[in-house]
Motif scaffolding. Sequence first.
Motif, PDB file in Angstrom:
ATOM      1  N   LYS A 288      17.810  15.622 -10.842  1.00 34.21           N
ATOM      2  CA  LYS A 288      17.121  14.374 -10.503  1.00 34.21           C
ATOM      3  C   LYS A 288      17.991  13.176 -10.837  1.00 34.21           C
ATOM      4  CE  LYS A 288      13.508  11.580 -12.693  1.00 34.21           C
ATOM      5  NZ  LYS A 288      12.353  11.606 -13.612  1.00 34.21           N
ATOM      6  N   HIS A 289      18.597  13.179 -12.020  1.00 33.62           N
ATOM      7  CA  HIS A 289      19.410  12.052 -12.434  1.00 33.62           C
ATOM      8  C   HIS A 289      20.739  12.009 -11.686  1.00 33.62           C
ATOM      9  CE1 HIS A 289      16.642  10.847 -15.528  1.00 33.62           C
ATOM     10  NE2 HIS A 289      16.671  12.043 -16.084  1.00 33.62           N
ATOM     11  N   THR A 290      21.220  13.155 -11.250  1.00 35.33           N
ATOM     12  CA  THR A 290      22.481  13.193 -10.502  1.00 35.33           C
ATOM     13  C   THR A 290      22.301  12.705  -9.072  1.00 35.33           C
ATOM     14  OG1 THR A 290      23.309  15.044 -11.821  1.00 35.33           O
ATOM     15  CG2 THR A 290      24.346  14.672  -9.667  1.00 35.33           C
ATOM     16  N   TRP A 291      21.240  13.159  -8.429  1.00 37.26           N
ATOM     17  CA  TRP A 291      21.041  12.886  -7.009  1.00 37.26           C
ATOM     18  C   TRP A 291      20.091  11.724  -6.738  1.00 37.26           C
ATOM     19  CZ3 TRP A 291      23.680  15.105  -3.002  1.00 37.26           C
ATOM     20  CH2 TRP A 291      24.504  16.182  -3.337  1.00 37.26           C
ATOM     21  N   GLY A 292      19.371  11.262  -7.755  1.00 37.21           N
ATOM     22  CA  GLY A 292      18.474  10.128  -7.553  1.00 37.21           C
ATOM     23  C   GLY A 292      17.249  10.449  -6.729  1.00 37.21           C
ATOM     24  N   VAL A 293      16.742  11.664  -6.869  1.00 39.30           N
ATOM     25  CA  VAL A 293      15.511  12.062  -6.179  1.00 39.30           C
ATOM     26  C   VAL A 293      14.558  12.663  -7.212  1.00 39.30           C
ATOM     27  CG1 VAL A 293      16.636  12.458  -3.963  1.00 39.30           C
ATOM     28  CG2 VAL A 293      16.447  14.336  -5.591  1.00 39.30           C
ATOM     29  N   SER A 294      13.292  12.724  -6.886  1.00 40.06           N
ATOM     30  CA  SER A 294      12.294  13.182  -7.842  1.00 40.06           C
ATOM     31  C   SER A 294      12.352  14.696  -8.044  1.00 40.06           C
ATOM     32  CB  SER A 294      10.890  12.797  -7.368  1.00 40.06           C
ATOM     33  OG  SER A 294      10.560  13.520  -6.192  1.00 40.06           O
ATOM     34  N   VAL A 295      11.787  15.142  -9.155  1.00 39.19           N
ATOM     35  CA  VAL A 295      11.669  16.579  -9.402  1.00 39.19           C
ATOM     36  C   VAL A 295      10.817  17.215  -8.319  1.00 39.19           C
ATOM     37  CG1 VAL A 295      10.768  18.326 -11.005  1.00 39.19           C
ATOM     38  CG2 VAL A 295      12.033  16.355 -11.883  1.00 39.19           C
ATOM     39  N   ASP A 296       9.777  16.528  -7.885  1.00 38.23           N
ATOM     40  CA  ASP A 296       8.920  17.056  -6.813  1.00 38.23           C
ATOM     41  C   ASP A 296       9.735  17.326  -5.561  1.00 38.23           C
ATOM     42  OD1 ASP A 296       5.755  16.254  -7.649  1.00 38.23           O
ATOM     43  OD2 ASP A 296       7.347  15.134  -8.632  1.00 38.23           O
ATOM     44  N   SER A 297      10.616  16.378  -5.217  1.00 38.06           N
ATOM     45  CA  SER A 297      11.430  16.529  -4.017  1.00 38.06           C
ATOM     46  C   SER A 297      12.390  17.710  -4.157  1.00 38.06           C
ATOM     47  CB  SER A 297      12.212  15.239  -3.760  1.00 38.06           C
ATOM     48  OG  SER A 297      13.008  15.344  -2.602  1.00 38.06           O
ATOM     49  N   LEU A 298      12.973  17.867  -5.331  1.00 37.24           N
ATOM     50  CA  LEU A 298      13.887  18.989  -5.556  1.00 37.24           C
ATOM     51  C   LEU A 298      13.137  20.316  -5.531  1.00 37.24           C
ATOM     52  CD1 LEU A 298      16.028  17.370  -8.370  1.00 37.24           C
ATOM     53  CD2 LEU A 298      16.854  18.037  -6.097  1.00 37.24           C
ATOM     54  N   LEU A 299      11.913  20.304  -6.066  1.00 35.66           N
ATOM     55  CA  LEU A 299      11.092  21.512  -6.044  1.00 35.66           C
ATOM     56  C   LEU A 299      10.766  21.902  -4.602  1.00 35.66           C
ATOM     57  CD1 LEU A 299       9.634  23.574  -7.824  1.00 35.66           C
ATOM     58  CD2 LEU A 299       7.665  22.021  -7.887  1.00 35.66           C
ATOM     59  N   TYR A 300      10.477  20.887  -3.789  1.00 34.84           N
ATOM     60  CA  TYR A 300      10.210  21.147  -2.366  1.00 34.84           C
ATOM     61  C   TYR A 300      11.450  21.732  -1.694  1.00 34.84           C
ATOM     62  CZ  TYR A 300       8.683  20.417   2.437  1.00 34.84           C
ATOM     63  OH  TYR A 300       8.333  20.606   3.758  1.00 34.84           O
ATOM     64  N   ARG A 301      12.623  21.201  -2.084  1.00 36.71           N
ATOM     65  CA  ARG A 301      13.875  21.705  -1.530  1.00 36.71           C
ATOM     66  C   ARG A 301      14.057  23.185  -1.888  1.00 36.71           C
ATOM     67  NH1 ARG A 301      16.452  19.929   2.825  1.00 36.71           N
ATOM     68  NH2 ARG A 301      18.316  18.670   2.470  1.00 36.71           N
ATOM     69  N   CYS A 302      13.743  23.532  -3.134  1.00 38.23           N
ATOM     70  CA  CYS A 302      13.854  24.936  -3.575  1.00 38.23           C
ATOM     71  C   CYS A 302      12.972  25.844  -2.718  1.00 38.23           C
ATOM     72  CB  CYS A 302      13.471  25.074  -5.044  1.00 38.23           C
ATOM     73  SG  CYS A 302      14.650  24.372  -6.209  1.00 38.23           S
ATOM     74  N   ARG A 303      11.768  25.397  -2.464  1.00 35.92           N
ATOM     75  CA  ARG A 303      10.855  26.209  -1.647  1.00 35.92           C
ATOM     76  C   ARG A 303      11.331  26.249  -0.198  1.00 35.92           C
ATOM     77  NH1 ARG A 303       4.639  24.399  -0.882  1.00 35.92           N
ATOM     78  NH2 ARG A 303       5.701  22.728   0.235  1.00 35.92           N
ATOM     79  N   GLU A 304      11.822  25.120   0.290  1.00 34.73           N
ATOM     80  CA  GLU A 304      12.255  25.013   1.683  1.00 34.73           C
ATOM     81  C   GLU A 304      13.411  25.959   2.006  1.00 34.73           C
ATOM     82  OE1 GLU A 304      13.220  21.214   4.550  1.00 34.73           O
ATOM     83  OE2 GLU A 304      14.273  21.338   2.634  1.00 34.73           O
ATOM     84  N   VAL A 305      14.336  26.111   1.052  1.00 35.07           N
ATOM     85  CA  VAL A 305      15.501  26.971   1.296  1.00 35.07           C
ATOM     86  C   VAL A 305      15.266  28.406   0.839  1.00 35.07           C
ATOM     87  CG1 VAL A 305      17.090  25.030   1.151  1.00 35.07           C
ATOM     88  CG2 VAL A 305      16.608  26.371  -0.906  1.00 35.07           C
ATOM     89  N   GLY A 306      14.047  28.703   0.362  1.00 35.91           N
ATOM     90  CA  GLY A 306      13.687  30.075   0.037  1.00 35.91           C
ATOM     91  C   GLY A 306      14.077  30.549  -1.340  1.00 35.91           C
ATOM     92  N   LEU A 307      14.400  29.623  -2.252  1.00 34.74           N
ATOM     93  CA  LEU A 307      14.768  30.033  -3.613  1.00 34.74           C
ATOM     94  C   LEU A 307      13.551  30.392  -4.448  1.00 34.74           C
ATOM     95  CD1 LEU A 307      17.601  27.460  -4.433  1.00 34.74           C
ATOM     96  CD2 LEU A 307      17.835  29.864  -3.781  1.00 34.74           C
ATOM     97  N   ILE A 308      12.406  29.787  -4.140  1.00 36.82           N
ATOM     98  CA  ILE A 308      11.167  30.133  -4.822  1.00 36.82           C
ATOM     99  C   ILE A 308      10.070  30.311  -3.779  1.00 36.82           C
ATOM    100  CG2 ILE A 308      11.791  28.917  -6.946  1.00 36.82           C
ATOM    101  CD1 ILE A 308       9.925  26.663  -6.117  1.00 36.82           C
ATOM    102  N   SER A 309       9.056  31.073  -4.118  1.00 40.98           N
ATOM    103  CA  SER A 309       7.970  31.346  -3.184  1.00 40.98           C
ATOM    104  C   SER A 309       6.979  30.183  -3.163  1.00 40.98           C
ATOM    105  CB  SER A 309       7.236  32.620  -3.593  1.00 40.98           C
ATOM    106  OG  SER A 309       6.598  32.436  -4.854  1.00 40.98           O
ATOM    107  N   ASP A 310       6.116  30.201  -2.164  1.00 44.13           N
ATOM    108  CA  ASP A 310       5.083  29.171  -2.064  1.00 44.13           C
ATOM    109  C   ASP A 310       4.168  29.209  -3.283  1.00 44.13           C
ATOM    110  OD1 ASP A 310       6.130  28.431   0.332  1.00 44.13           O
ATOM    111  OD2 ASP A 310       4.566  29.361   1.565  1.00 44.13           O
TER     112      ASP A 310
ATOM    113  N   ALA B 105       5.940  27.742  -6.254  1.00 47.02           N
ATOM    114  CA  ALA B 105       6.009  26.285  -6.099  1.00 47.02           C
ATOM    115  C   ALA B 105       4.667  25.651  -6.424  1.00 47.02           C
ATOM    116  CB  ALA B 105       6.431  25.931  -4.679  1.00 47.02           C
ATOM    117  N   GLY B 106       3.582  26.293  -5.989  1.00 48.11           N
ATOM    118  CA  GLY B 106       2.257  25.763  -6.285  1.00 48.11           C
ATOM    119  C   GLY B 106       1.995  25.709  -7.776  1.00 48.11           C
TER     120      GLY B 106
END
Length: 392
Positions: A290-312, A315-316
């Motif tokens: 978050k501090h490196t890229w300037g985006v929220s943890v929520d956004s990064l969590l969504y990215r993880c789910r989007e690329v298939g690193l974690i399941s729905d 993520a929930g």
Amino acid sequence: MSTPDPTRSFTSVGAVPAGPSPQAVADAFDPARLTQARQLAALTKKDLAERIGVTPAAVGQYETGMTRPRPDLIPRLADTLGVPTAFFLTGRPHGKLDGSTAHFRSLRSTRAHQRAKAVAFVEQVWELTYALEKQVRLPHVELPGFSGGEVHSGVEVPREPALAARALRHLWGLGSGPVSHIVRHMEAHGIIVVFPPPDEDATTVDAFSTSQLPRPIVVLTANRFDDIHRYRFTAAHELGHLVLHGDAASGDSQQEREADVFAAEFLTPRDSILPELPTRLDLRRLVALKHTWGVSVDSLLYRCREVGLISDSAAGRAYQRLKTLRDQPGFAPEPISDYPGEQPVLLRQAFDLAIAETGLTMAKLATQLAWHASRVRELLGESDQRPTLRVV
């Protein structure tokens, strides 16, 4: 003996002219200015009619140009709407904007009168920009697909949101890493970014943008969600609208999804962020990113789910856990005021340059625009410097 100028009124013999006479304003009355002032004041025609002592139908006729208000109504209109009497005179540039072409970040929760006020505000932002551009040269608009003014990039980008985001990063020379100061990059490429004056509507209207004026304009509301990471994503979202939907009517939910995809790819390019994302849920790692890229943890969590690193389901559960951590360091909102590089400065710096190089003053600029000086200061982002009297 010279003939008095009927367009000027005087407070006393030999006094400095106070502005056009009510008769002169009535004779050269601009109906569109009345509509603009009423919308800025968030008043209905009925509201305005009650305050100046006429019927709603009469106000409607003033705004369509069927009839003109009597001279004795001009001062009442000005006082009620908080503008100088000269505001209603015809002849000044007016950036008229169709509200259907403005993209609102929270369209469903934005009521009609709030949208109308926001559109009128953007019109004034353009008028201020136009007045300053007569004094100083602003950065050229370098935005793919934009052709609203005299300059445009001439570069076409793919219509697919993620590809468009990558193309814009390439055009702006941003590389593949984190984007520092997204608002400053937008301003450097000719996009006007502003905060609206704080009021009750500013807490409801999240953000909006338009490319239907001679310069693209983005309005970001700082005080609705005072969190720098959400704010940066919103700025990128509106940038996505300008790139992808400049020629389309707003209100399509598909457009909102596309702008979100654009924002995510613009701030965290998939090829760059993927190797850095944890392969299993790790909130501490996400806070560091978050501090490196300037985006929220929520956004990064969504990215993880989007690329298939974690399941729905994972993520929930993570989102539920995040709700309990909102007031903890690393998860709590960070005020936008702590990040000067993300606060708009283009118009203010243009005004300062005009003062230094052309002798422009606040009074001259206010007269050109037919606004009160306090309104000019608001749109320039300049706080009221007068000392505050406190009665004890």
